[in-house]
Scaffold this motif. Structure first.
Motif, short mmCIF file in Angstrom:
data_model
loop_
_atom_site.label_atom_id
_atom_site.label_comp_id
_atom_site.label_asym_id
_atom_site.label_seq_id
_atom_site.Cartn_x
_atom_site.Cartn_y
_atom_site.Cartn_z
N GLN A 57 -11.80 14.94 -19.52
CA GLN A 57 -10.92 14.00 -18.84
C GLN A 57 -11.48 13.70 -17.45
OE1 GLN A 57 -6.82 15.14 -18.84
NE2 GLN A 57 -6.78 15.48 -21.03
N TYR A 58 -11.34 12.45 -17.04
CA TYR A 58 -11.84 12.01 -15.76
C TYR A 58 -10.69 11.45 -14.93
CZ TYR A 58 -16.34 12.05 -18.17
OH TYR A 58 -17.44 12.42 -18.89
N GLU A 59 -10.83 11.55 -13.64
CA GLU A 59 -9.88 10.88 -12.76
C GLU A 59 -10.28 9.41 -12.72
OE1 GLU A 59 -8.36 11.08 -8.15
OE2 GLU A 59 -9.42 12.78 -9.00
N CYS A 60 -9.28 8.53 -12.76
CA CYS A 60 -9.60 7.11 -12.72
C CYS A 60 -8.51 6.37 -11.94
CB CYS A 60 -9.73 6.53 -14.13
SG CYS A 60 -8.24 6.66 -15.12
N ILE A 61 -8.87 5.18 -11.47
CA ILE A 61 -7.93 4.34 -10.75
C ILE A 61 -8.35 2.89 -10.92
CG2 ILE A 61 -9.19 4.55 -8.57
CD1 ILE A 61 -6.46 4.48 -7.12
N LYS A 62 -7.36 2.03 -11.12
CA LYS A 62 -7.62 0.59 -11.16
C LYS A 62 -7.36 0.06 -9.75
CE LYS A 62 -6.61 -3.68 -13.58
NZ LYS A 62 -5.92 -4.28 -14.72
N LEU A 63 -8.37 -0.53 -9.15
CA LEU A 63 -8.25 -1.01 -7.78
C LEU A 63 -7.48 -2.32 -7.73
CD1 LEU A 63 -8.90 -0.90 -4.77
CD2 LEU A 63 -11.10 -1.98 -5.28
N THR A 64 -6.45 -2.33 -6.90
CA THR A 64 -5.67 -3.55 -6.66
C THR A 64 -5.50 -3.69 -5.15
OG1 THR A 64 -3.53 -2.42 -6.68
CG2 THR A 64 -4.37 -3.22 -8.81
N LYS A 65 -5.05 -4.85 -4.72
CA LYS A 65 -4.75 -5.05 -3.31
C LYS A 65 -3.69 -4.06 -2.84
CE LYS A 65 -6.57 -8.83 -1.31
NZ LYS A 65 -7.27 -8.77 -0.03
N GLU A 66 -2.75 -3.75 -3.72
CA GLU A 66 -1.64 -2.88 -3.36
C GLU A 66 -2.05 -1.42 -3.18
OE1 GLU A 66 -1.45 -5.16 -5.99
OE2 GLU A 66 -0.44 -6.59 -4.66
N ASN A 67 -3.08 -0.95 -3.89
CA ASN A 67 -3.46 0.46 -3.76
C ASN A 67 -4.80 0.65 -3.02
OD1 ASN A 67 -5.46 -0.13 -5.61
ND2 ASN A 67 -4.71 1.26 -7.19
N LEU A 68 -5.23 -0.35 -2.27
CA LEU A 68 -6.52 -0.27 -1.58
C LEU A 68 -6.61 0.95 -0.68
CD1 LEU A 68 -9.29 -1.37 -0.81
CD2 LEU A 68 -8.17 -2.80 0.91
N LYS A 69 -5.57 1.22 0.12
CA LYS A 69 -5.64 2.37 1.04
C LYS A 69 -5.76 3.69 0.28
CE LYS A 69 -3.43 0.26 4.99
NZ LYS A 69 -2.35 0.30 5.96
N GLU A 70 -5.00 3.83 -0.79
CA GLU A 70 -5.09 5.04 -1.62
C GLU A 70 -6.50 5.18 -2.22
OE1 GLU A 70 -3.37 6.81 -5.83
OE2 GLU A 70 -2.52 4.96 -5.03
#
Length: 89
Positions: A8-21
């Motif tokens: 399992q890998y850590e993943c994130i979909k980049l959006t304008k709303e989560n840019l800081k995270e």
């Protein structure tokens, strides 16, 4: 037959709303004296690391992290859905 990788890998979909995270994950030294946001538009965000160049991060794309290998890989939404299945933690 189809299967999902056991790893399992850590993943994130980049959006304008989560840019800081997102930036806290991939650019932990952001706001230091040698790293800063160069520009940010509707398509991508560019981070400049003085002495290392500019890193581009694209909105609405997925980023998959392999912390053991020290890598991150960018996937379009279509590519991500072909390669991975989201699992709850």
């Amino acid at each position: 037959m189809k299967c999902v990788s056991k790893k399992q890998y850590e993943c994130i979909k980049l959006t304008k709303e989560n840019l800081k995270e997102f930036l806290r994950i991939v650019e932990p030294y952001l706001n230091g004296k040698n790293i800063f946001i160069k520009y940010d538009d509707d398509i991508r965000c560019a981070i400049e690391k003085l002495g290392y160049g500019i890193h581009y991060y694209f909105y609405n794309d997925w980023y998959v992290f392999d912390w053991d290998e020290g890598t991150r890989t960018r996937y379009t939404d279509t590519q991500f859905k072909e390669e991975f299945e989201i699992v709850d933690e």
